[in-house]
Motif scaffolding. Structure first.
Motif, PDB file in Angstrom:
ATOM      1  N   ASP A   1       0.806  -1.221   0.000  1.00 47.55           N
ATOM      2  CA  ASP A   1       0.000   0.000   0.000  1.00 47.55           C
ATOM      3  C   ASP A   1       0.836   1.266   0.000  1.00 47.55           C
ATOM      4  O   ASP A   1       0.446   2.281  -0.590  1.00 47.55           O
ATOM      5  CB  ASP A   1      -0.945   0.011   1.209  1.00 47.55           C
ATOM      6  N   ASN A   2       1.993   1.235   0.692  1.00 44.30           N
ATOM      7  CA  ASN A   2       2.834   2.432   0.801  1.00 44.30           C
ATOM      8  C   ASN A   2       4.032   2.389  -0.139  1.00 44.30           C
ATOM      9  O   ASN A   2       4.985   3.155   0.030  1.00 44.30           O
ATOM     10  CB  ASN A   2       3.326   2.611   2.238  1.00 44.30           C
ATOM     11  N   GLU A   3       4.002   1.520  -1.126  1.00 44.22           N
ATOM     12  CA  GLU A   3       5.136   1.326  -2.025  1.00 44.22           C
ATOM     13  C   GLU A   3       4.795   1.711  -3.460  1.00 44.22           C
ATOM     14  O   GLU A   3       3.625   1.865  -3.831  1.00 44.22           O
ATOM     15  CB  GLU A   3       5.599  -0.138  -2.004  1.00 44.22           C
ATOM     16  N   VAL A   4       5.859   1.836  -4.250  1.00 45.77           N
ATOM     17  CA  VAL A   4       5.706   2.015  -5.689  1.00 45.77           C
ATOM     18  C   VAL A   4       6.484   0.912  -6.388  1.00 45.77           C
ATOM     19  O   VAL A   4       7.510   0.438  -5.886  1.00 45.77           O
ATOM     20  CB  VAL A   4       6.197   3.395  -6.163  1.00 45.77           C
TER      21      VAL A   4
ATOM     22  N   THR B   1       1.542   2.267  -8.321  1.00 46.89           N
ATOM     23  CA  THR B   1       1.658   2.801  -6.961  1.00 46.89           C
ATOM     24  C   THR B   1       0.639   2.135  -6.047  1.00 46.89           C
ATOM     25  O   THR B   1      -0.474   1.789  -6.470  1.00 46.89           O
ATOM     26  CB  THR B   1       1.426   4.326  -6.933  1.00 46.89           C
ATOM     27  N   GLY B   2       1.018   1.934  -4.781  1.00 46.55           N
ATOM     28  CA  GLY B   2       0.087   1.428  -3.782  1.00 46.55           C
ATOM     29  C   GLY B   2      -0.956   2.463  -3.444  1.00 46.55           C
ATOM     30  O   GLY B   2      -0.781   3.665  -3.694  1.00 46.55           O
ATOM     31  N   LYS B   3      -2.049   2.019  -2.817  1.00 50.51           N
ATOM     32  CA  LYS B   3      -3.178   2.932  -2.591  1.00 50.51           C
ATOM     33  C   LYS B   3      -2.842   4.059  -1.619  1.00 50.51           C
ATOM     34  O   LYS B   3      -3.509   5.105  -1.618  1.00 50.51           O
ATOM     35  CB  LYS B   3      -4.382   2.144  -2.095  1.00 50.51           C
ATOM     36  N   ASN B   4      -1.813   3.875  -0.779  1.00 51.57           N
ATOM     37  CA  ASN B   4      -1.430   4.927   0.166  1.00 51.57           C
ATOM     38  C   ASN B   4      -0.202   5.715  -0.285  1.00 51.57           C
ATOM     39  O   ASN B   4       0.279   6.584   0.437  1.00 51.57           O
ATOM     40  CB  ASN B   4      -1.160   4.324   1.546  1.00 51.57           C
ATOM     41  N   ALA B   5       0.313   5.414  -1.461  1.00 55.96           N
ATOM     42  CA  ALA B   5       1.486   6.122  -1.995  1.00 55.96           C
ATOM     43  C   ALA B   5       1.015   7.353  -2.761  1.00 55.96           C
ATOM     44  O   ALA B   5       0.230   7.236  -3.712  1.00 55.96           O
ATOM     45  CB  ALA B   5       2.283   5.204  -2.906  1.00 55.96           C
TER      46      ALA B   5
ATOM     47  N   PRO C   1       9.479   1.428  -0.793  1.00 58.83           N
ATOM     48  CA  PRO C   1       8.767   2.505  -0.101  1.00 58.83           C
ATOM     49  C   PRO C   1       9.040   3.845  -0.782  1.00 58.83           C
ATOM     50  O   PRO C   1      10.104   4.056  -1.365  1.00 58.83           O
ATOM     51  CB  PRO C   1       9.362   2.471   1.310  1.00 58.83           C
ATOM     52  N   GLU C   2       8.097   4.749  -0.684  1.00 55.49           N
ATOM     53  CA  GLU C   2       8.250   6.052  -1.342  1.00 55.49           C
ATOM     54  C   GLU C   2       9.489   6.799  -0.872  1.00 55.49           C
ATOM     55  O   GLU C   2      10.118   7.517  -1.659  1.00 55.49           O
ATOM     56  CB  GLU C   2       7.015   6.912  -1.067  1.00 55.49           C
ATOM     57  N   GLN C   3       9.853   6.641   0.406  1.00 56.04           N
ATOM     58  CA  GLN C   3      10.981   7.411   0.932  1.00 56.04           C
ATOM     59  C   GLN C   3      12.330   6.946   0.398  1.00 56.04           C
ATOM     60  O   GLN C   3      13.360   7.567   0.660  1.00 56.04           O
ATOM     61  CB  GLN C   3      10.994   7.394   2.461  1.00 56.04           C
ATOM     62  N   ALA C   4      12.353   5.870  -0.377  1.00 60.21           N
ATOM     63  CA  ALA C   4      13.617   5.376  -0.939  1.00 60.21           C
ATOM     64  C   ALA C   4      14.008   6.097  -2.216  1.00 60.21           C
ATOM     65  O   ALA C   4      15.163   6.003  -2.648  1.00 60.21           O
ATOM     66  CB  ALA C   4      13.519   3.878  -1.218  1.00 60.21           C
ATOM     67  N   ILE C   5      13.082   6.831  -2.818  1.00 60.68           N
ATOM     68  CA  ILE C   5      13.326   7.413  -4.140  1.00 60.68           C
ATOM     69  C   ILE C   5      12.893   8.877  -4.191  1.00 60.68           C
ATOM     70  O   ILE C   5      12.132   9.347  -3.347  1.00 60.68           O
ATOM     71  CB  ILE C   5      12.600   6.621  -5.250  1.00 60.68           C
TER      72      ILE C   5
END
Length: 321
Positions: A27-30, A79-83, A111-115
């Motif tokens: 959910d929080n990933e791309v 993208t995940g639903k929470n990204a 996770p989004e914070q990786a990119i």
């Protein structure tokens, strides 16, 4: 999808190109379709399991991360639903070393914070060469309390970290002295170094200059040499190099710091999205540019590792995927 797999620690010969299931984003990933990746010292540690203490993080008896690869650049596919930071089609780059690795593959879910969004003025290959090395250089300079007008010595200025360190230091409006071999002098000058020392012709330990900040990126010089080369209130930061240099920075450095007004430290780079965004700005302002030595395909990863481990790369070694 195609991916590089590791089932045991060892030499590059243990790397295998295989087929695995395409990952599904949480959910929080791309989900990123990887276009390029690059090699760093961390890749060698993950492959070899050396130094042994690294196995506390990477797996005691065998690698717990089946697919290696930290630096990537690619295109968001889903993208995940929470990204919320990215959309399909966005071009991105990042460092996966704190998020399970997995970059030597056609796809990776992160996770989004990786990119962050890829600099508009870089190719995928150039962007993939940036994250880990450039963030390491930035964090080392910041740990050394870099300031405008300082005199900075970068020992080991021709590799991935060193080439970025020269440019980032110049972006802070400092005077940079770069130490490298004869064949890298022209590159160091082109990146903005004010002075270049050829270590095959001149012994760093005999320099008369004194510096506000010293980065020790590769090679070996006793910590006593760096202590002598520092000005009062100066800072020394050890990034890499021989095991002896690491031990001295960890155990002798703090003792030196306690007995005089100089700071002797080492650094362990950590993936940081804000640092990567800062570097993206410097790159798009044409203050920092990647230096790429060689490019290999995913099938040629063993050859890429063998070349990288020789320690003579002029800049970064990149993998196209």
């Amino acid at each position: 999808m195609k991916a590089i797999l590791t089932k045991e620690y060892g030499t590059p010969d243990v790397l295998e190109l295989g087929e695995v299931d395409k990952p599904m984003e949480k959910d929080n990933e791309v989900l990123v379709r990887v276009k390029a990746a690059s090699l760093n010292y961390g890749n060698v540690v993950l492959l070899s399991g050396k130094p042994f203490l690294a196995r506390m993080a990477f797996g005691l008896f065998k690698p717990k991360f089946a697919i290696p690869g930290g630096d990537i650049a690619g295109v968001v596919e889903a993208t995940g639903k929470n990204a919320t930071q990215f959309q399909p089609g966005d071009e991105v780059f990042g460092d996966l070393s704190a998020f399970g690795w997995g970059g030597f593959a056609e796809y990776v879910a992160v996770p989004e914070q990786a990119i962050v969004h890829k600099p508009t003025n870089l190719t995928f290959e150039q962007a993939a060469s940036v994250p880990m090395a450039a963030v390491t250089a930035l964090q080392a300079l910041q740990k050394g309390k870099i300031n405008s007008g300082q005199k900075i010595l970068i020992n080991g200025a021709s590799g991935g970290v060193g080439t970025f360190a020269i440019q980032i230091a110049k972006a802070y409006d400092t005077e940079v002295t770069a130490v490298c071999s004869t064949r890298n002098i022209e590159t160091a000058c082109s990146l903005g170094a004010n002075y270049v020392i050829d270590y095959t012709e001149e012994d760093v330990s005999e320099l008369e200059d004194r510096f506000d900040l010293i980065l020790a990126v590769n090679g070996y010089s006793p910590i006593s040499v760096y202590n002598r080369l520092l000005k009062s209130n100066g800072s020394y930061v050890m990034i890499g190099g021989s095991q002896a240099q690491m031990v001295q920075a960890m155990f002798i450095g703090p003792l030196i710091s306690l007995t005089n007004n100089k700071s002797m430290k080492n650094i362990l780079q950590r993936a940081n999205q804000n640092d990567l965004l800062f570097l993206k700005e410097l790159i798009e302002a044409n203050k920092v540019k990647p230096v790429i030595d060689r490019t290999y395909t995913l099938r040629e990863l063993k050859e890429a590792f063998n070349y990288f481990e020789q320690g003579h790369a002029q800049g970064k070694v990149v993998i196209t995927i």
